[in-house]
Design an enzyme around this catalytic site. Structure first.
Site, PDB file in Angstrom:
ATOM      1  N   GLY A 140       0.821  -1.208   0.000  1.00 54.00           N
ATOM      2  CA  GLY A 140       0.000   0.000   0.000  1.00 54.00           C
ATOM      3  C   GLY A 140       0.846   1.245   0.000  1.00 54.00           C
TER       4      GLY A 140
ATOM      5  N   GLY B 173       1.154   4.991   1.936  1.00 47.55           N
ATOM      6  CA  GLY B 173       0.764   5.832   3.054  1.00 47.55           C
ATOM      7  C   GLY B 173       1.195   7.264   2.843  1.00 47.55           C
TER       8      GLY B 173
ATOM      9  N   GLY C 157       5.151   7.330   2.625  1.00 46.38           N
ATOM     10  CA  GLY C 157       5.891   6.441   1.748  1.00 46.38           C
ATOM     11  C   GLY C 157       5.132   5.164   1.439  1.00 46.38           C
TER      12      GLY C 157
ATOM     13  CE  LYS D 112       5.079   3.438   7.269  1.00 49.20           C
ATOM     14  NZ  LYS D 112       4.436   4.260   8.316  1.00 49.20           N
TER      15      LYS D 112
ATOM     16  CG  ASP E 276      -5.199   8.759  14.251  1.00 46.76           C
ATOM     17  OD1 ASP E 276      -6.407   9.059  14.390  1.00 46.76           O
ATOM     18  OD2 ASP E 276      -4.685   8.509  13.153  1.00 46.76           O
TER      19      ASP E 276
END
Length: 326
Positions: A26, A28, A31, A47, A113
Site C-alpha cells: 500500500g 501511506g 511512503g 516501509k 489516533d
C-alpha cells in the site's frame, strides 16, 4: 537497553524483489510499504520512506496477514467470522497494548489516533496497536498537554481535545471506548469523512439510549448469535460507556479498564452522559477547518498484496464549534 535490529539494504532489496510493484502492500502519507520474506523465511513489511533528501530510509516491521480491524468489523461478510470470544480477545488485547503505552513503557506515550484502522490483526487475530505518527511522548510526571494543532480522526477524538486542544491519557481512553462500542455493535461511530453513515444517530448516542432502556439486543452486532447475552458483552458495553463519558475525571485509566475486563468481582460505577450524544446531522456540519487540509492515515504494514493502498482520512487542524450533549 536493547539495540534496534538493523538489516543490510541488500537483504531488504532481495526480500522485496527490489521493491517491486508486485510486492507493494500500500501507499501511506509517508511512503510506500512492501511485503518481503527474509532468508530465514520470516515475513516482513518494509516501509520505504519518501526520499526528499535522496537518502534511502527504511523501517522493517512484523508482517500481520489479517489486515486491520476495520476490515473485519465493518465488513458484512468478514465480521460474521468474529465470534464473541474473538471480539473479547481483541478488546482485551487493545486494552493491554494501550496500558503498556501509558504505564509500562520507558516514556508515557499518548497515541492520539486510536481507531479501528490502526489496530492490526495477526494470524491468530491478536491485535497490534499501530501507526504512531501522531503520538506524543510524556515524562512520567506529566499528565496532560495542550496544542493548537488538532490532529486525529472524526468520531474518535475526545471532546476536550477537539474543543480546547487538551490531550492526556484520558483522550486515548475515550478513543478506546469508541473502539469497544464499534467492536460490540459492528457499526462505525462516524465514517471517515465525519458523516454518520446510514443511521442518522451517532453510535455513542444509540448505545447510551439503548443501554438506558435495557435494550441490549439493539446494541450487539446481529452476527454475534446468542439467545442470552453473556456477562462479558454487557460488561464491555458498560466499560465502553465509562470510557466515553464527557467528564475527563470520570473516565477510568487504562490500568483500571484492564482490571475491569479481567475481573468480574470489580463493581463498575454507573456511567454518566457520554460526550457528543448528538442525534442528527453530521460532524462536518459542526466543524470549521482552519486551512482546509487533511492528512492521510493508513494501516500500511498489514493486509493482502493488492497493489493499491486503502486510504482513510484523519482531520488535521480542525476546531469543532457547535457540539452539544443531548
Amino acid at each position: 537497553m536493547v539495540e534496534s535490529l538493523q538489516f543490510n539494504l541488500g537483504v531488504i532489496r532481495e526480500a522485496t524483489e527490489n521493491f517491486s510493484d508486485a510486492m507493494k502492500l500500500g501507499q501511506g502519507g509517508f511512503g510506500s510499504v512492501y511485503f518481503g520474506k527474509l532468508p530465514n523465511g520470516q515475513e516482513i513489511a518494509v516501509k520505504r520512506l519518501s526520499r526528499n533528501s535522496g537518502e534511502e530510509r527504511l523501517l522493517v516491521y512484523e508482517f500481520v496477514p489479517n489486515s486491520s480491524l476495520d476490515q473485519f468489523i465493518f465488513d458484512p461478510l468478514k465480521r460474521a467470522r468474529l465470534d464473541w470470544d474473538t471480539r473479547y480477545k481483541i478488546i482485551t488485547g487493545i486494552a493491554r497494548g494501550i496500558m503498556y503505552l501509558h504505564e509500562d513503557s520507558r516514556l508515557r506515550i499518548i497515541h492520539r489516533d486510536l481507531k479501528a484502522s490502526n489496530i492490526l490483526l495477526d494470524a491468530g487475530m491478536n491485535p497490534k496497536v499501530s501507526d504512531f505518527g501522531m503520538a506524543r511522548l510524556f515524562e512520567f510526571d506529566q499528565t496532560q498537554a495542550d496544542t493548537n494543532r488538532i490532529v486525529g480522526t472524526y468520531g474518535y477524538m475526545a471532546p476536550e481535545y477537539v474543543l480546547h486542544g487538551h490531550f492526556s491519557v484520558k483522550s486515548d481512553v475515550f478513543s478506546f471506548g469508541v473502539l469497544v462500542l464499534e467492536i460490540v455493535s459492528g457499526r462505525k461511530n462516524l465514517d471517515s469523512h465525519g458523516h454518520y453513515g446510514e443511521d442518522p444517530e451517532i453510535l455513542i448516542s444509540h448505545v447510551w439510549r439503548s443501554w438506558r432502556e435495557g435494550n441490549i439486543r439493539n446494541i450487539v452486532d446481529p452476527s454475534v448469535t446468542s439467545t442470552n447475552y453473556s456477562a462479558n458483552i454487557l460488561r464491555c458495553i458498560h466499560i465502553g460507556l465509562l470510557c466515553v463519558q464527557e467528564s475527563v475525571a470520570s473516565r477510568p485509566t487504562m490500568a483500571s479498564v484492564v482490571v475491569m475486563l479481567n475481573s468480574h468481582t470489580v463493581t463498575l460505577p454507573v456511567p454518566t452522559q457520554p460526550a457528543f450524544s448528538m442525534s442528527m446531522g453530521n460532524a462536518s456540519d459542526l466543524s470549521t477547518s482552519i486551512d482546509g487540509t487533511s492528512t492521510t492515515s493508513h494501516s500500511d504494514y498489514s493486509g493482502n498484496r493488492t497493489g493499491s493502498g486503502r486510504r482513510t482520512y484523519s482531520v488535521n487542524e480542525v476546531s469543532i464549534t457547535r457540539p452539544y450533549p443531548r
